[in-house]
Design an enzyme around this catalytic site. Structure first.
Site, short mmCIF file in Angstrom:
data_model
loop_
_atom_site.label_atom_id
_atom_site.label_comp_id
_atom_site.label_asym_id
_atom_site.label_seq_id
_atom_site.Cartn_x
_atom_site.Cartn_y
_atom_site.Cartn_z
N ASP A 338 9.51 9.96 9.82
CA ASP A 338 10.88 9.52 9.62
C ASP A 338 11.72 9.94 10.83
O ASP A 338 11.20 10.44 11.82
CB ASP A 338 11.44 10.12 8.34
N HIS A 670 1.01 7.50 9.95
CA HIS A 670 2.29 7.12 9.35
C HIS A 670 3.43 7.49 10.29
O HIS A 670 3.66 8.66 10.59
CB HIS A 670 2.45 7.85 8.02
N ASP A 721 -7.15 6.52 7.07
CA ASP A 721 -6.38 6.14 8.26
C ASP A 721 -5.59 4.87 7.95
O ASP A 721 -5.95 3.78 8.37
CB ASP A 721 -7.32 5.94 9.45
N GLU A 730 0.17 11.37 8.12
CA GLU A 730 1.40 11.47 8.90
C GLU A 730 1.13 12.26 10.18
O GLU A 730 0.11 12.94 10.32
CB GLU A 730 2.50 12.14 8.09
#
Length: 862
Positions: A338, A670, A721, A730
């Site tokens: 993020d 991610h 993955d 992540e």
């Protein structure tokens, strides 16, 4: 880990079709899925006019929307029963290729999802079929295709939508490739070389190493190990450590099965050192990422600088009710998948980058040349400062900006984190993020992270920028005083909207770490007493937990590593005790590595692989590396190398967890803007990015990909993955920081010899007297090339200060000393030596320095 608890905002699985269904399909639950009766009961967002054309529902998708859910086509009031299996299918095309976020979820908050996948849709009609088992009862679910977030306008057409119960979900079986598992990057010529083969054979098997030309390089027999509890695989191990010939294209063959190719070379880790450190520049906030440093595919505009649609980070308010001021908290690194920035993640990350550099000052085998000015991919190169410190400063500036201003309640504390008010979608480039950014409440843990990292900053930047070093020390001492005044201000574990909570209900480890760094930098007795009186001091299990180790929530070990390696005011007995803590922990990790079939120095109780388990492996490797630096014992370096083997392919999944390294590398981690799996116009994560790794709690965490694919997985197999698996895949700054440290350590290891040849030799002779000493130094060039000009650097112990010098130009900043030539001794020819000296003043005798670096290269001591 901070990635998206809000499931509809995460883009999840790869496209595919379900296997053949044996069960009788249930009744159709979609009304008018072929649009023969017009558009009812379908709906769409107001910005996307839709109509039936040629028997399909076609939607005009506008350009420039920020999130996938900004444009939706859907149907509500579809009942879904928990535990029931379903098959959702549809046919779609788009005039501009896009990714449809396929959702079956609640129609209103909290948007509980039972299916969430990312499905590419191209210009040709594509049939998408998804099979899932509902994890919750949704009496009035919404079936949605979220198709926003694109830069270009498109016409999206949909047909033949169907949702039926009674489907049989296909069983996910990971593709593990060859059963012969090796380090897919390779092995150092004189380091250990081990592998693992998955086999049901009871008796030993013959293994053969083939060179790149097909010739036999080595052979032997495997050692049966029975069932490996981490993977539930029956395995044998094999050892080919006697093979020392450098080369590429080696393979190992066992029982007709052939491993991935690998190299045997002394320079294996040079590229990884550079790539792992470049990760931080890639993830800088508040500055453009330049193509000439990272390449065109990774270049991007500056994020969060207040240019629309950004709200920016230069004038950020607090969450409502937290404070009435605003702060400039620009800069720093985006934490993970993020766009959040967290002090407790940033603190450990920047500390480990600074420690990567500080190790070059303290460890005999460490070299600073590859970390120096002009060597790394940072825009500040060629400014007279080591590039790794330029990178660390970008984060350090941000951490200082997170400090509560003087005159405010909780002045001197640090805000725990700052991020978007709500979760953003995926993919999302930082400069397109439209969310309001918010400061979250201060916490004691964040304040002590600032105190510790800023204290380390103060001593390391002093030789290069005294003003910045002084700023760091003021921030550190102010933060320490604020934490002592407010010792139990804890982060709210429920503060997880828009970013991770990162709550920590025990900050004794942060107090110990901060005290250790402040004492090492200042020598002040206040901090000495805080170290010695801590319940953690001398307790190996407390600072290096048996089943885990150093992490953002367990930072006491960072203080121990500093005290054990950086010259400070501890007595010889106290220093011996601290170093014993390091070697005791390293002995444990080395034993774990030797005992396990896959060789990793990590053995959590009950095989409970935690979130970010790969970072735990790496942090245990940093303890082993430090023990090797302190003792020179090969057993510790061997365990570090076996840990690298595990991370780079010798593991149950035959998976290299580092992007760009190995034949079967993770590359769909991610991440918001490295999101090729969701948007082919975006890149995969840059080389040198390490995935979080197996996570036994992934299925229960709410990660839909894990729930769909990994239910019932063996601990070390709980990884996939896939960009949507934020619980296993992540990438974060506090996972890449120990990777950078270890890559640097491994590159310094050269070919793995215990007695590496050096191109310089230093003889340091100290002659103490009552209040100081006289020191003579001889530096000899033992290499084959002249050295001109030369610079010798080392660290002094205790409170020694130079008082008189001769035959060289000296500079001292804190304990860091450098000697440079005068006009008449500028060149050191091969075999030549130069002599110089100085007097020191000190209150008490101090030991001689442990290492010397000539132009950043380690010298032998004599």
């Amino acid at each position: 880990m901070s990635a998206a608890a809000l499931l509809f905002a995460a883009a999840l699985a790869v496209p595919g079709t379900a296997g053949a269904q044996e069960a009788e399909p249930g009744p159709e639950q979609i009304t008018n899925g072929d649009f023969a009766a017009g558009t009812a009961p379908w709906w769409w967002t107001a910005n996307a006019p839709s109509a039936v054309s040629d028997g399909r529902l076609c939607t005009e998708v506008p350009a420039g929307t920020a999130n996938a859910w900004d444009v939706i086509v859907g149907q509500n009031d579809v009942p879904v029963v928990a535990g029931e299996s379903y098959e959702l299918s549809y046919t779609a095309s788009s005039t501009v290729p896009l990714t449809a976020q396929t959702r079956v979820q609640e129609a209103a908050e909290p948007y509980t999802s039972v299916l969430a996948t990312a499905d590419p849709v191209g210009t040709e009609a594509t049939r998408v079929t998804r099979t899932f088992t509902a994890s919750a009862d949704l009496p009035a679910a919404s079936v949605q295709l979220q198709i926003g977030g694109g830069e270009r306008a498109a016409t999206f057409c949909l047909d033949d939508v169907s949702l039926r119960g009674g489907a049989e979900p296909p069983v996910y079986v990971p593709d593990t490739g060859s059963p012969v598992r090796v380090n897919q990057v390779g092995y150092l010529p004189h380091g250990p070389k081990s592998g693992t083969v998955v086999t049901d054979a009871d008796a030993p098997l013959t293994w053969t190493v083939k060179a790149g030309d097909g010739s036999t390089a080595a052979t032997g027999t495997t050692v049966p190990q029975g069932e490996d509890p981490s993977s539930r695989q029956r395995v044998h191990t094999f050892d080919f450590g006697d093979l020392t010939t450098s080369g590429d294209g080696y393979t190992v063959e066992v029982d007709g099965e052939v491993s991935e190719p690998f190299s045997i070379r002394g320079d294996l880790y040079d590229g990884l050192r550079s790539d792992a450190l470049a990760y931080f520049y890639h993830n800088r906030s508040g500055t453009p990422i330049e193509a000439d440093l990272v390449g065109e595919e990774y270049a991007r505009p500056a994020g969060h600088i207040g240019v629309a649609p950004n709200k920016g980070d230069t004038d950020v308010p607090c969450q409502p009710g937290v404070c009435d001021y605003r702060l400039d908290v620009s800069g720093g690194w985006y934490d993970a998948g993020d766009h959040g920035k967290y002090v407790v993640n940033g603190g450990i990350s920047v500390a480990q980058l600074m420690s990567t550099y500080e190790r070059t000052l303290t460890a005999a085998d460490a070299e600073s040349a590859e970390l120096g000015d002009g060597e790394l991919r940072v825009p500040e190169r060629d400014n007279g400062v080591p590039d790794i410190l330029d990178e660390a400063r970008w984060e350090m500036d941000f951490l200082i900006r997170m400090q509560v201003p003087a005159g405010e309640p909780l002045a001197g504390m640090a805000h725990h984190k700052m991020h978007d008010a709500a979760w953003t979608g995926l993919p999302m480039k930082p400069h397109l993020d439209p969310q309001q950014r918010e400061l979250h409440p201060p916490s004691t843990a964040a304040t002590l992270n600032l105190a510790a990292s800023a204290a380390q900053c103060a001593r390391l930047y002093a030789p290069f920028d005294e003003d910045f070093a002084d700023r760091c020390l003021r921030a550190a001492e102010t933060a320490w005083a604020a934490a002592k005044k407010h010792p139990d201000v804890l982060a709210d574990p429920n503060d997880g909207t828009g970013g991770g909570a990162y709550s920590d209900n025990d900050v004794s480890d942060e107090f110990y770490w901060a005290a250790a760094e402040l004492f090492t930098t200042t020598g002040e007795d206040t901090y000495r007493q805080a170290v010695l009186s801590s319940s953690l001091h001398g307790d190996t299990d407390a600072v290096f937990p048996a089943g885990g180790g150093i992490s953002w929530g367990s930072t006491g070990g960072l203080g121990v590593l500093t005290l054990a390696t950086v010259p400070n005011g501890l007595t010889p007995a106290q220093l011996g005790e601290v170093r014993s803590v390091v070697t005791t922990a390293a002995d444990r990790y080395a034993a774990q590595s030797r005992a396990q079939a896959y060789g990793l120095p990590y053995a959590p109780s009950g095989q409970d692989y935690v979130w970010g388990s790969n970072s735990q492996v790496l942090n245990n490797m940093t303890v082993l590396a430090t023990a090797h630096d302190l003792t020179g014992e090969a057993v510790y370096q061997d365990a570090v190398l076996r840990g690298a083997d595990y991370l780079l392919g010798r593991n149950p999944l035959n998976q290299s967890y580092v992007t760009g390294y190995g034949e079967r590398d993770s590359h769909n981690q991610h991440h918001r803007f490295w999101a090729n799996q969701n948007d082919p116009s975006l890149p995969n994560p840059a080389p040198g990015s390490i995935a979080g790794g197996p996570n036994l709690t992934a299925v229960a965490s709410g990660d839909p990909v894990a729930a769909e694919k990994l239910t019932g997985c063996a601990p070390a197999m709980c990884y996939i993955d896939d960009i949507g698996s934020w619980a296993t895949n992540e990438i974060t700054i506090n996972w890449n920081a120990p990777l950078a440290f270890i890559a640097s350590y491994l590159d310094d290891a050269g070919d793995g010899r215990a007695d590496q040849a050096r191109s310089c030799k230093v003889v340091y002779s100290s002659h103490p007297w009552n209040s100081g000493s006289t020191v003579t130094v001889r530096v000899q060039n033992t290499g084959a090339e002249p050295v001109s000009p030369w610079s010798l650097t080392w660290l002094l112990s205790g409170e020694q200060r130079l008082s008189h010098t001769w035959s060289a130009e000296f500079a001292q900043s804190g304990r860091t000393v450098s000697a440079r030539p005068l006009s008449w001794n500028r060149t050191l020819a091969p075999g030549a030596a130069v002599d110089f000296g100085f007097n020191t003043s000190a209150a008490e005798p101090a030991p001689d320095p442990g290492s010397f670096k000539l132009n950043g290269r380690a010298c032998a001591s004599g």
